[in-house]
Design a protein around this motif. Sequence first.
Motif, PDB file in Angstrom:
ATOM      1  N   UNK A  58       0.827  -1.210   0.000  1.00  0.00           N
ATOM      2  CA  UNK A  58       0.000   0.000   0.000  1.00  0.00           C
ATOM      3  C   UNK A  58       0.861   1.259   0.000  1.00  0.00           C
ATOM      4  N   UNK A  59       2.004   1.221   0.681  1.00  0.00           N
ATOM      5  CA  UNK A  59       2.926   2.359   0.645  1.00  0.00           C
ATOM      6  C   UNK A  59       3.490   2.586  -0.748  1.00  0.00           C
ATOM      7  N   UNK A  60       3.804   1.495  -1.444  1.00  0.00           N
ATOM      8  CA  UNK A  60       4.314   1.614  -2.812  1.00  0.00           C
ATOM      9  C   UNK A  60       3.241   2.190  -3.729  1.00  0.00           C
ATOM     10  N   UNK A  61       2.008   1.691  -3.573  1.00  0.00           N
ATOM     11  CA  UNK A  61       0.904   2.228  -4.384  1.00  0.00           C
ATOM     12  C   UNK A  61       0.697   3.713  -4.106  1.00  0.00           C
ATOM     13  N   UNK A  62       0.800   4.105  -2.845  1.00  0.00           N
ATOM     14  CA  UNK A  62       0.644   5.527  -2.491  1.00  0.00           C
ATOM     15  C   UNK A  62       1.765   6.356  -3.113  1.00  0.00           C
ATOM     16  N   UNK A  63       2.972   5.822  -3.122  1.00  0.00           N
ATOM     17  CA  UNK A  63       4.102   6.540  -3.734  1.00  0.00           C
ATOM     18  C   UNK A  63       3.870   6.725  -5.232  1.00  0.00           C
ATOM     19  N   UNK A  64       3.230   5.755  -5.879  1.00  0.00           N
ATOM     20  CA  UNK A  64       2.945   5.870  -7.308  1.00  0.00           C
ATOM     21  C   UNK A  64       1.925   6.966  -7.602  1.00  0.00           C
TER      22      UNK A  64
END
Length: 134
Positions: A58-64
């Motif tokens: 979810x953190x990676x998706x938020x960074x995207x």
Amino acid sequence: MNVKRHPPYRRPMTGWWKRDPFFMRYMLRETTAFAVAAYAIVLCVGVVRLAQGEAAWNGWLQALRSPLSLLLHLVLLIAFVIHAYSWFQIMPKTLPMIKMGGEQVSAGAIQRTGWSAAAIATVLVLALAAWWQS
């Protein structure tokens, strides 16, 4: 007898690719390969984050979703289109001669087939992603 020796002539290589539009297109095509590598790294980081658990994913998706990431993706998309265009342009020159009905397939037909295959693959991936999200 003392003969003065001159060093061998060496043609200057600085900016060789700027002298000819063909070489400029070649360098642009080769440079866009870095965009492909950059996006491969982005996807690999996503796989690593997925393996690390839901919070990391979810953190990676938020960074995207950040503005900087969106700008990066826009630049990468432009580079991918240039990369695809240049490869479809050279495809007829790199493929072995293809004959259908006793006649050689035209370069335009080969390019249109490449673009069609890319468009179909894109639609299929987007449809699969939409189905997966539902």
